[in-house]
Design a protein around this motif. Structure first.
Motif, PDB file in Angstrom:
ATOM      1  N   ASP A 120       0.748  -1.172   0.002  1.00  0.00           N
ATOM      2  CA  ASP A 120      -0.273  -0.108   0.164  1.00  0.00           C
ATOM      3  C   ASP A 120       0.713   1.196   0.163  1.00  0.00           C
ATOM      4  O   ASP A 120      -0.013   2.231  -0.606  1.00  0.00           O
ATOM      5  CB  ASP A 120      -0.399  -0.047   1.426  1.00  0.00           C
ATOM      6  N   THR A 121       1.803   0.783   0.162  1.00  0.00           N
ATOM      7  CA  THR A 121       2.774   2.494   0.887  1.00  0.00           C
ATOM      8  C   THR A 121       3.754   2.220  -0.562  1.00  0.00           C
ATOM      9  O   THR A 121       4.736   2.661  -0.608  1.00  0.00           O
ATOM     10  CB  THR A 121       3.339   2.925   1.336  1.00  0.00           C
ATOM     11  N   PHE A 122       4.058   0.997  -0.846  1.00  0.00           N
ATOM     12  CA  PHE A 122       5.426   0.501  -2.179  1.00  0.00           C
ATOM     13  C   PHE A 122       5.634   1.849  -2.973  1.00  0.00           C
ATOM     14  O   PHE A 122       7.092   2.041  -3.093  1.00  0.00           O
ATOM     15  CB  PHE A 122       5.275   0.105  -2.935  1.00  0.00           C
ATOM     16  N   ASP A 123       5.055   2.846  -3.936  1.00  0.00           N
ATOM     17  CA  ASP A 123       4.925   3.758  -4.726  1.00  0.00           C
ATOM     18  C   ASP A 123       5.066   4.813  -4.521  1.00  0.00           C
ATOM     19  O   ASP A 123       5.137   6.049  -5.164  1.00  0.00           O
ATOM     20  CB  ASP A 123       3.559   3.207  -5.896  1.00  0.00           C
ATOM     21  N   ILE A 124       4.583   4.791  -3.125  1.00  0.00           N
ATOM     22  CA  ILE A 124       5.502   6.317  -2.757  1.00  0.00           C
ATOM     23  C   ILE A 124       6.652   6.679  -2.789  1.00  0.00           C
ATOM     24  O   ILE A 124       7.872   6.564  -2.656  1.00  0.00           O
ATOM     25  CB  ILE A 124       4.696   6.635  -1.073  1.00  0.00           C
ATOM     26  N   GLY A 125       6.675   7.837  -3.362  1.00  0.00           N
ATOM     27  CA  GLY A 125       8.470   8.427  -3.673  1.00  0.00           C
ATOM     28  C   GLY A 125       8.911   7.693  -4.849  1.00  0.00           C
ATOM     29  O   GLY A 125      10.063   7.748  -5.436  1.00  0.00           O
ATOM     30  N   ARG A 126       8.136   6.768  -5.707  1.00  0.00           N
ATOM     31  CA  ARG A 126       8.500   5.468  -6.424  1.00  0.00           C
ATOM     32  C   ARG A 126       9.301   6.374  -8.003  1.00  0.00           C
ATOM     33  O   ARG A 126       7.914   6.588  -8.578  1.00  0.00           O
ATOM     34  CB  ARG A 126       8.400   4.550  -6.756  1.00  0.00           C
ATOM     35  N   ASP A 127       9.930   6.557  -8.544  1.00  0.00           N
ATOM     36  CA  ASP A 127      10.607   7.068  -9.605  1.00  0.00           C
ATOM     37  C   ASP A 127      10.897   6.203 -10.792  1.00  0.00           C
ATOM     38  O   ASP A 127      11.370   5.071 -10.078  1.00  0.00           O
ATOM     39  CB  ASP A 127      11.629   8.501  -9.669  1.00  0.00           C
ATOM     40  N   GLU A 128      11.595   6.459 -11.814  1.00  0.00           N
ATOM     41  CA  GLU A 128      11.948   5.363 -12.396  1.00  0.00           C
ATOM     42  C   GLU A 128      13.710   6.403 -13.043  1.00  0.00           C
ATOM     43  O   GLU A 128      13.660   6.810 -13.371  1.00  0.00           O
ATOM     44  CB  GLU A 128      11.045   5.340 -14.318  1.00  0.00           C
ATOM     45  N   ILE A 137      14.652   1.351 -13.511  1.00  0.00           N
ATOM     46  CA  ILE A 137      14.552   0.570 -13.010  1.00  0.00           C
ATOM     47  C   ILE A 137      13.942   1.089 -11.882  1.00  0.00           C
ATOM     48  O   ILE A 137      14.132   2.134 -12.209  1.00  0.00           O
ATOM     49  CB  ILE A 137      15.783  -0.668 -12.630  1.00  0.00           C
ATOM     50  N   GLY A 138      12.762   0.727 -11.509  1.00  0.00           N
ATOM     51  CA  GLY A 138      12.396   1.928 -10.489  1.00  0.00           C
ATOM     52  C   GLY A 138      13.680   2.350  -9.421  1.00  0.00           C
ATOM     53  O   GLY A 138      14.705   1.645  -8.855  1.00  0.00           O
ATOM     54  N   MET A 139      13.549   3.084  -8.503  1.00  0.00           N
ATOM     55  CA  MET A 139      14.514   3.571  -7.394  1.00  0.00           C
ATOM     56  C   MET A 139      14.146   5.202  -7.120  1.00  0.00           C
ATOM     57  O   MET A 139      13.200   5.842  -7.504  1.00  0.00           O
ATOM     58  CB  MET A 139      15.341   4.011  -8.523  1.00  0.00           C
ATOM     59  N   TYR A 140      13.221   5.244  -5.995  1.00  0.00           N
ATOM     60  CA  TYR A 140      13.284   5.670  -4.650  1.00  0.00           C
ATOM     61  C   TYR A 140      13.592   7.429  -4.635  1.00  0.00           C
ATOM     62  O   TYR A 140      14.714   7.726  -5.040  1.00  0.00           O
ATOM     63  CB  TYR A 140      12.526   5.158  -2.956  1.00  0.00           C
ATOM     64  N   SER A 141      12.815   7.832  -4.122  1.00  0.00           N
ATOM     65  CA  SER A 141      13.749   9.670  -4.200  1.00  0.00           C
ATOM     66  C   SER A 141      14.231   9.555  -4.065  1.00  0.00           C
ATOM     67  O   SER A 141      14.755   9.026  -2.209  1.00  0.00           O
ATOM     68  CB  SER A 141      12.518  10.515  -4.406  1.00  0.00           C
ATOM     69  N   PRO A 142      14.886  10.458  -3.284  1.00  0.00           N
ATOM     70  CA  PRO A 142      16.071  11.048  -2.186  1.00  0.00           C
ATOM     71  C   PRO A 142      14.974  11.149  -1.027  1.00  0.00           C
ATOM     72  O   PRO A 142      15.606  10.630   0.373  1.00  0.00           O
ATOM     73  CB  PRO A 142      16.364  12.859  -2.208  1.00  0.00           C
ATOM     74  N   GLU A 143      14.049  11.832  -0.692  1.00  0.00           N
ATOM     75  CA  GLU A 143      13.106  12.475  -0.136  1.00  0.00           C
ATOM     76  C   GLU A 143      12.526  10.562   0.860  1.00  0.00           C
ATOM     77  O   GLU A 143      12.841  10.408   2.321  1.00  0.00           O
ATOM     78  CB  GLU A 143      11.777  12.722   0.216  1.00  0.00           C
ATOM     79  N   ILE A 147      13.207   8.534   4.775  1.00  0.00           N
ATOM     80  CA  ILE A 147      11.786   7.887   5.453  1.00  0.00           C
ATOM     81  C   ILE A 147      12.502   6.823   5.623  1.00  0.00           C
ATOM     82  O   ILE A 147      12.632   6.048   6.634  1.00  0.00           O
ATOM     83  CB  ILE A 147      10.559   8.398   4.713  1.00  0.00           C
ATOM     84  N   ASP A 148      12.900   6.004   5.083  1.00  0.00           N
ATOM     85  CA  ASP A 148      13.603   4.540   4.560  1.00  0.00           C
ATOM     86  C   ASP A 148      14.349   4.420   5.616  1.00  0.00           C
ATOM     87  O   ASP A 148      14.146   3.229   6.874  1.00  0.00           O
ATOM     88  CB  ASP A 148      13.341   3.866   3.353  1.00  0.00           C
ATOM     89  N   ALA A 149      15.627   5.331   5.396  1.00  0.00           N
ATOM     90  CA  ALA A 149      16.542   5.051   6.263  1.00  0.00           C
ATOM     91  C   ALA A 149      15.842   5.292   8.494  1.00  0.00           C
ATOM     92  O   ALA A 149      16.785   4.372   9.021  1.00  0.00           O
ATOM     93  CB  ALA A 149      17.588   5.710   5.689  1.00  0.00           C
ATOM     94  N   PHE A 150      15.262   6.405   8.267  1.00  0.00           N
ATOM     95  CA  PHE A 150      14.793   6.428   9.543  1.00  0.00           C
ATOM     96  C   PHE A 150      13.802   5.452   9.925  1.00  0.00           C
ATOM     97  O   PHE A 150      13.427   5.112  11.038  1.00  0.00           O
ATOM     98  CB  PHE A 150      14.229   7.486   9.425  1.00  0.00           C
ATOM     99  N   ARG A 151      12.654   4.847   9.015  1.00  0.00           N
ATOM    100  CA  ARG A 151      12.354   3.637   8.833  1.00  0.00           C
ATOM    101  C   ARG A 151      12.301   2.491  10.234  1.00  0.00           C
ATOM    102  O   ARG A 151      11.858   1.682  10.055  1.00  0.00           O
ATOM    103  CB  ARG A 151      11.112   3.386   8.619  1.00  0.00           C
ATOM    104  N   LEU A 152      13.610   1.897   8.976  1.00  0.00           N
ATOM    105  CA  LEU A 152      14.681   0.829   8.826  1.00  0.00           C
ATOM    106  C   LEU A 152      16.216   1.395   9.801  1.00  0.00           C
ATOM    107  O   LEU A 152      17.435   0.547   9.361  1.00  0.00           O
ATOM    108  CB  LEU A 152      14.583   0.106   7.548  1.00  0.00           C
ATOM    109  N   ARG A 153      15.795   2.301  10.860  1.00  0.00           N
ATOM    110  CA  ARG A 153      17.453   2.534  11.345  1.00  0.00           C
ATOM    111  C   ARG A 153      17.754   1.610  12.002  1.00  0.00           C
ATOM    112  O   ARG A 153      19.403   1.269  12.523  1.00  0.00           O
ATOM    113  CB  ARG A 153      17.071   3.574  12.000  1.00  0.00           C
TER     114      ARG A 153
END
Length: 201
Positions: A120-128, A137-143, A147-153
């Motif tokens: 449900d959140t997979f595509d948030i901030g997803r670029d190509e 290939i997909g790549m997440y935006s800097p933002e 967020i993921d670095a804090f979420r999975l710290r």
């Protein structure tokens, strides 16, 4: 030019730069001809059943090409994406790649660390990220990466998250309000991110 060579040229011309064994066979290349082209250096084997034309070898990272072909929803994330965005100096030994939770992780020759992210959140901030004319290939935006670095710290380490945020804040146009808006979709990340922003701003 012999007719066999002309047939081979025609078959290769009808294939994308990077192609699968199945596409090669459907395009008219026999097993024997396909592997003869590989042995002659006309095509390069990227992985099991995956090839690309040798004249395009300088175009893209073969590991990323293989990942993109094996998993169309593959998305570069965490430290791998942070490094590509210039937000980390760490180059991981394996490529961090996210897939929606529940999706099969393909086998690759490329060194990959697979991560399962919520659908449900997979595509948030997803670029190509463009690899070749035909492949992205997909790549997440800097933002999203921050967020993921804090979420999975607990996996990445708090220092990675804080350093990425610090570098991002130095950039012209960095808008903390935009970052916090995106973070609302990730309750595990938002409190730590807000606390770090208060210290760094």
């Amino acid at each position: 030019m012999r007719s066999a060579d002309q047939a081979t040229e025609k078959a290769l011309a009808g294939l994308p730069t990077t192609f699968s064994y199945t596409e090669a066979r459907a395009g008219g290349l026999s097993d024997r001809r396909l592997y003869a082209l590989r042995d002659a250096g006309v095509i390069e084997q990227l992985g099991r059943g995956l090839f690309r034309r040798a004249d395009s070898a300088g175009e893209a990272d073969p590991d990323l090409l293989e990942i993109a072909h094996r998993a169309p929803r593959a998305t570069l994330c965490l430290t791998t994406a942070l490094a590509r965005h210039g937000l980390s100096d760490t180059i991981p030994a394996r490529i961090d790649v996210a897939l929606p939770r529940g999706q099969r992780r393909p086998r690759t020759q490329a060194p990959v660390m697979w991560h399962a992210f919520a659908p449900d959140t997979f595509d948030i901030g997803r670029d190509e990220l463009t690899l070749t004319e035909q492949t992205t290939i997909g790549m997440y935006s800097p933002e999203r990466c921050i967020i993921d670095a804090f979420r999975l710290r607990h996996l990445e380490g708090s220092d990675v998250a804080v350093e990425a945020l610090r570098r991002w804040l130095r950039r012209r146009g960095a808008q903390p309000a935009t970052l916090l808006r995106m973070a609302r979709a990730f309750p595990k990340a938002e409190p730590a991110l807000r606390a770090a922003l208060e210290i760094l701003q």
